[in-house]
Design a protein around this motif. Structure first.
Motif, PDB file in Angstrom:
ATOM      1  N   UNK A  59       0.866  -1.182   0.000  1.00  0.00           N
ATOM      2  CA  UNK A  59       0.000   0.000   0.000  1.00  0.00           C
ATOM      3  C   UNK A  59       0.900   1.229   0.000  1.00  0.00           C
ATOM      4  N   UNK A  60       0.757   2.072  -1.029  1.00  0.00           N
ATOM      5  CA  UNK A  60       1.623   3.239  -1.161  1.00  0.00           C
ATOM      6  C   UNK A  60       0.808   4.517  -1.226  1.00  0.00           C
ATOM      7  N   UNK A  61       1.237   5.499  -0.390  1.00  0.00           N
ATOM      8  CA  UNK A  61       0.685   6.836  -0.528  1.00  0.00           C
ATOM      9  C   UNK A  61       1.342   7.479  -1.745  1.00  0.00           C
ATOM     10  N   UNK A  62       0.558   8.111  -2.586  1.00  0.00           N
ATOM     11  CA  UNK A  62       1.120   8.691  -3.811  1.00  0.00           C
ATOM     12  C   UNK A  62       2.097   9.804  -3.482  1.00  0.00           C
ATOM     13  N   UNK A  63       1.714  10.692  -2.561  1.00  0.00           N
ATOM     14  CA  UNK A  63       2.529  11.880  -2.281  1.00  0.00           C
ATOM     15  C   UNK A  63       3.287  11.663  -0.981  1.00  0.00           C
ATOM     16  N   UNK A  64       4.605  11.412  -1.102  1.00  0.00           N
ATOM     17  CA  UNK A  64       5.494  11.277   0.047  1.00  0.00           C
ATOM     18  C   UNK A  64       6.750  12.065  -0.225  1.00  0.00           C
ATOM     19  N   UNK A  85       4.592  -8.257  -7.061  1.00  0.00           N
ATOM     20  CA  UNK A  85       3.827  -7.895  -5.861  1.00  0.00           C
ATOM     21  C   UNK A  85       2.788  -6.844  -6.248  1.00  0.00           C
ATOM     22  N   UNK A  86       1.508  -7.061  -5.974  1.00  0.00           N
ATOM     23  CA  UNK A  86       0.485  -6.059  -6.323  1.00  0.00           C
ATOM     24  C   UNK A  86       0.632  -4.799  -5.470  1.00  0.00           C
ATOM     25  N   UNK A  87       0.470  -3.643  -6.114  1.00  0.00           N
ATOM     26  CA  UNK A  87       0.599  -2.345  -5.439  1.00  0.00           C
ATOM     27  C   UNK A  87      -0.737  -1.618  -5.521  1.00  0.00           C
ATOM     28  N   UNK A  88      -1.265  -1.194  -4.353  1.00  0.00           N
ATOM     29  CA  UNK A  88      -2.482  -0.390  -4.289  1.00  0.00           C
ATOM     30  C   UNK A  88      -2.098   0.995  -3.794  1.00  0.00           C
ATOM     31  N   UNK A  98      -4.244  11.714 -11.375  1.00  0.00           N
ATOM     32  CA  UNK A  98      -3.536  10.949 -10.341  1.00  0.00           C
ATOM     33  C   UNK A  98      -3.820   9.456 -10.488  1.00  0.00           C
ATOM     34  N   UNK A  99      -5.079   9.134 -10.754  1.00  0.00           N
ATOM     35  CA  UNK A  99      -5.427   7.713 -10.904  1.00  0.00           C
ATOM     36  C   UNK A  99      -4.757   7.123 -12.153  1.00  0.00           C
ATOM     37  N   UNK A 100      -4.736   7.909 -13.217  1.00  0.00           N
ATOM     38  CA  UNK A 100      -4.106   7.425 -14.444  1.00  0.00           C
ATOM     39  C   UNK A 100      -2.621   7.174 -14.218  1.00  0.00           C
ATOM     40  N   UNK A 101      -1.950   8.128 -13.516  1.00  0.00           N
ATOM     41  CA  UNK A 101      -0.535   7.956 -13.220  1.00  0.00           C
ATOM     42  C   UNK A 101      -0.308   6.730 -12.335  1.00  0.00           C
ATOM     43  N   UNK A 102      -1.218   6.495 -11.402  1.00  0.00           N
ATOM     44  CA  UNK A 102      -1.076   5.353 -10.496  1.00  0.00           C
ATOM     45  C   UNK A 102      -1.124   4.042 -11.272  1.00  0.00           C
ATOM     46  N   UNK A 103      -2.103   3.933 -12.168  1.00  0.00           N
ATOM     47  CA  UNK A 103      -2.209   2.696 -12.950  1.00  0.00           C
ATOM     48  C   UNK A 103      -1.085   2.575 -13.972  1.00  0.00           C
ATOM     49  N   UNK A 104      -0.636   3.709 -14.525  1.00  0.00           N
ATOM     50  CA  UNK A 104       0.432   3.692 -15.522  1.00  0.00           C
ATOM     51  C   UNK A 104       1.757   3.247 -14.916  1.00  0.00           C
ATOM     52  N   UNK A 105       1.981   3.556 -13.646  1.00  0.00           N
ATOM     53  CA  UNK A 105       3.241   3.188 -13.007  1.00  0.00           C
ATOM     54  C   UNK A 105       3.280   1.732 -12.563  1.00  0.00           C
ATOM     55  N   UNK A 106       2.122   1.028 -12.665  1.00  0.00           N
ATOM     56  CA  UNK A 106       2.105  -0.394 -12.320  1.00  0.00           C
ATOM     57  C   UNK A 106       1.162  -0.752 -11.202  1.00  0.00           C
ATOM     58  N   UNK A 110      -6.690   1.553  -6.483  1.00  0.00           N
ATOM     59  CA  UNK A 110      -6.564   2.910  -5.957  1.00  0.00           C
ATOM     60  C   UNK A 110      -7.608   3.076  -4.856  1.00  0.00           C
ATOM     61  N   UNK A 111      -7.156   3.548  -3.696  1.00  0.00           N
ATOM     62  CA  UNK A 111      -8.050   3.791  -2.564  1.00  0.00           C
ATOM     63  C   UNK A 111      -7.976   5.274  -2.204  1.00  0.00           C
ATOM     64  N   UNK A 112      -9.113   5.912  -2.179  1.00  0.00           N
ATOM     65  CA  UNK A 112      -9.129   7.335  -1.852  1.00  0.00           C
ATOM     66  C   UNK A 112      -9.291   7.581  -0.356  1.00  0.00           C
ATOM     67  N   UNK A 113      -8.795   8.725   0.074  1.00  0.00           N
ATOM     68  CA  UNK A 113      -8.957   9.170   1.466  1.00  0.00           C
ATOM     69  C   UNK A 113     -10.070  10.199   1.503  1.00  0.00           C
ATOM     70  N   UNK A 114     -10.835  10.273   2.592  1.00  0.00           N
ATOM     71  CA  UNK A 114     -10.736   9.411   3.786  1.00  0.00           C
ATOM     72  C   UNK A 114     -11.145   7.965   3.464  1.00  0.00           C
ATOM     73  N   UNK A 115     -10.511   7.059   4.174  1.00  0.00           N
ATOM     74  CA  UNK A 115     -10.709   5.639   3.857  1.00  0.00           C
ATOM     75  C   UNK A 115     -11.998   5.129   4.480  1.00  0.00           C
ATOM     76  N   UNK A 116     -12.530   4.074   3.842  1.00  0.00           N
ATOM     77  CA  UNK A 116     -13.688   3.351   4.361  1.00  0.00           C
ATOM     78  C   UNK A 116     -13.250   1.915   4.600  1.00  0.00           C
ATOM     79  N   UNK A 117     -13.473   1.429   5.782  1.00  0.00           N
ATOM     80  CA  UNK A 117     -12.925   0.131   6.176  1.00  0.00           C
ATOM     81  C   UNK A 117     -13.395  -0.992   5.258  1.00  0.00           C
ATOM     82  N   UNK A 118     -14.715  -0.971   4.920  1.00  0.00           N
ATOM     83  CA  UNK A 118     -15.216  -2.047   4.053  1.00  0.00           C
ATOM     84  C   UNK A 118     -14.556  -2.017   2.681  1.00  0.00           C
TER      85      UNK A 118
END
Length: 389
Positions: A59-64, A85-88, A98-106, A110-118
């Motif tokens: 699980x990776x935060x996009x902006x670090x 290894x799958x990356x979310x 941002x979503x396009x870049x996330x999928x393009x990088x591998x 994609x999980x958006x914040x604020x998070x929902x447990x389910x």
């Protein structure tokens, strides 16, 4: 009570997020569902953790700071040890770019914040399940590949063994042909020897006996008629014995064969015409110089063919053609008899089998063309000897 997307799949998860609060929330949530979580604050720590850790999911935060999640994901996908290894990605940003870049990088999700447990559990469980299925599939592929390799090895060994057996069979058949050729040659030599002994020794004895009877008749010129009749009977018996002797000697080994194949065939066809009354024509050019084995083989084949015509063909004419071509001798024997179906010839046709065996010993071939009511034609070829006299 919130719904749980839990199918019993748990795994080891590497979490990289520069927000301490988010790391805590994710860790508590994932551990509640039975996952093992390794949480780090940036990309460098994540790479260091991977030295001793093989997570099932990242699980990776996009902006670090220093190294973004996108850069870290690119490094993971470039390394053969971590590329599967799958990356979310997780991010508060909701822009499509941002979503396009996330999928393009591998990234795989994609999980958006604020998070929902389910949602987190559903997405994590889905990709852990997919990874587990992939591993199972890979394991099955490996097992099946190993089984196929074993089967292929056994098949290769079987093919090798069959080839060896086929080669042995070919060698055995060649040995049998060589043995048959040797036996045939020995038989011809024995026939030649016996014919010579009959002609020389028995012929000399019968000729001497015939001369003695002639002299005795002269000495007993005034003998009683009974003695004269007895001498006539003895003279007739001696002459018949001479005739039978010559016939037996010719059947064993015609003396004319020593003069060449063409004179031998001329003698054979003439003898056949006189004995059977069937017209027999020999079509040949000049005599063909042949070694004894080839000349004998051709003579015996023609002899056997004429015997078959007499016994089975009900023919009124036979034509025999002999020619010398570039690399082989061609012999054709044709009759206008009742013919037969070559495909129905069985193992009891010893005449044809004998012809085939004789020809195989010399590398020759036999082809039969026949049909009921259309006569029979034999096409025979024999390679020339390496050197002709």
């Amino acid at each position: 009570m919130p719904a749980r997307f839990d199918n019993g799949i748990t795994g080891t998860i590497l979490l990289a997020d520069d927000s301490a609060l988010d790391r805590h929330l994710f860790t508590q949530l994932l551990q509640r569902y039975g996952h093992t979580v390794h949480a780090v604050a940036d990309g460098a720590q994540a790479l260091a953790a991977l030295d001793g850790l093989q997570p099932d999911l990242v699980l990776l935060d996009i902006r670090m700071p220093d190294m973004s999640g996108l850069e870290l994901c690119a490094k993971l996908k470039a390394d053969p040890a971590t590329r599967d290894i799958p990356v979310i990605f997780i991010s508060a940003a909701s822009a499509v770019e941002d979503r396009i870049q996330a999928f393009s990088s591998g990234g795989v999700d994609y999980i958006g914040k604020p998070i929902k447990s389910e949602e987190v559990q559903a997405r994590v469980t889905t990709h852990l399940t997919l990874r587990a299925l992939r591993r199972t599939l890979e394991l099955r592929v490996q097992e099946r590949t190993a089984e196929l390799e074993v089967a292929n090895r056994h098949l290769s060994e079987e093919i090798t063994e069959r080839r060896r057996m086929a080669q042995e069979l070919l060698e055995s058949r060649q040995q049998l042909r060589d043995l048959a050729a040797h036996g045939e040659a020995a038989m011809e030599q024995e026939r030649k020897r016996i014919a010579r002994e009959i002609h020389d020794e028995q012929g000399s004895m019968l000729t001497a006996l015939k001369m003695d009877l002639t002299l005795l008749r002269r000495e007993l010129g005034d003998a009683p008629p009974a003695i004269g009749q007895r001498l006539d009977t003895m003279q007739h018996l001696v002459e018949e014995a001479v005739r039978v002797m010559r016939q037996v000697a010719s059947q064993l080994r015609p003396a004319v064969l020593n003069l060449g194949i063409l004179p031998a065939l001329e003698w054979l066809t003439e003898e056949f015409r006189q004995r059977t009354g069937i017209a027999c024509h020999l079509l040949a050019g000049d005599d063909i110089p042949l070694d004894d084995s080839r000349a004998t083989t051709l003579f015996r084949i023609v002899q056997e063919s004429l015997t078959n015509v007499t016994r089975h063909a009900e023919a009124s004419q036979v034509d025999i053609g002999l020619s010398l071509e570039a690399e082989h001798i061609r012999l054709e024997i044709a009759d206008n008899g009742k013919g037969f179906d070559p495909s129905q010839v069985g193992g009891n046709s010893f005449g044809l089998l004998g012809m085939g065996e004789r020809l195989e010993a010399l590398g020759g071939k036999l082809r039969i063309v026949s049909a009921p009511g259309r006569g029979t034609r034999l096409h025979i070829t024999i390679p020339l000897a390496e050197e002709l006299p």
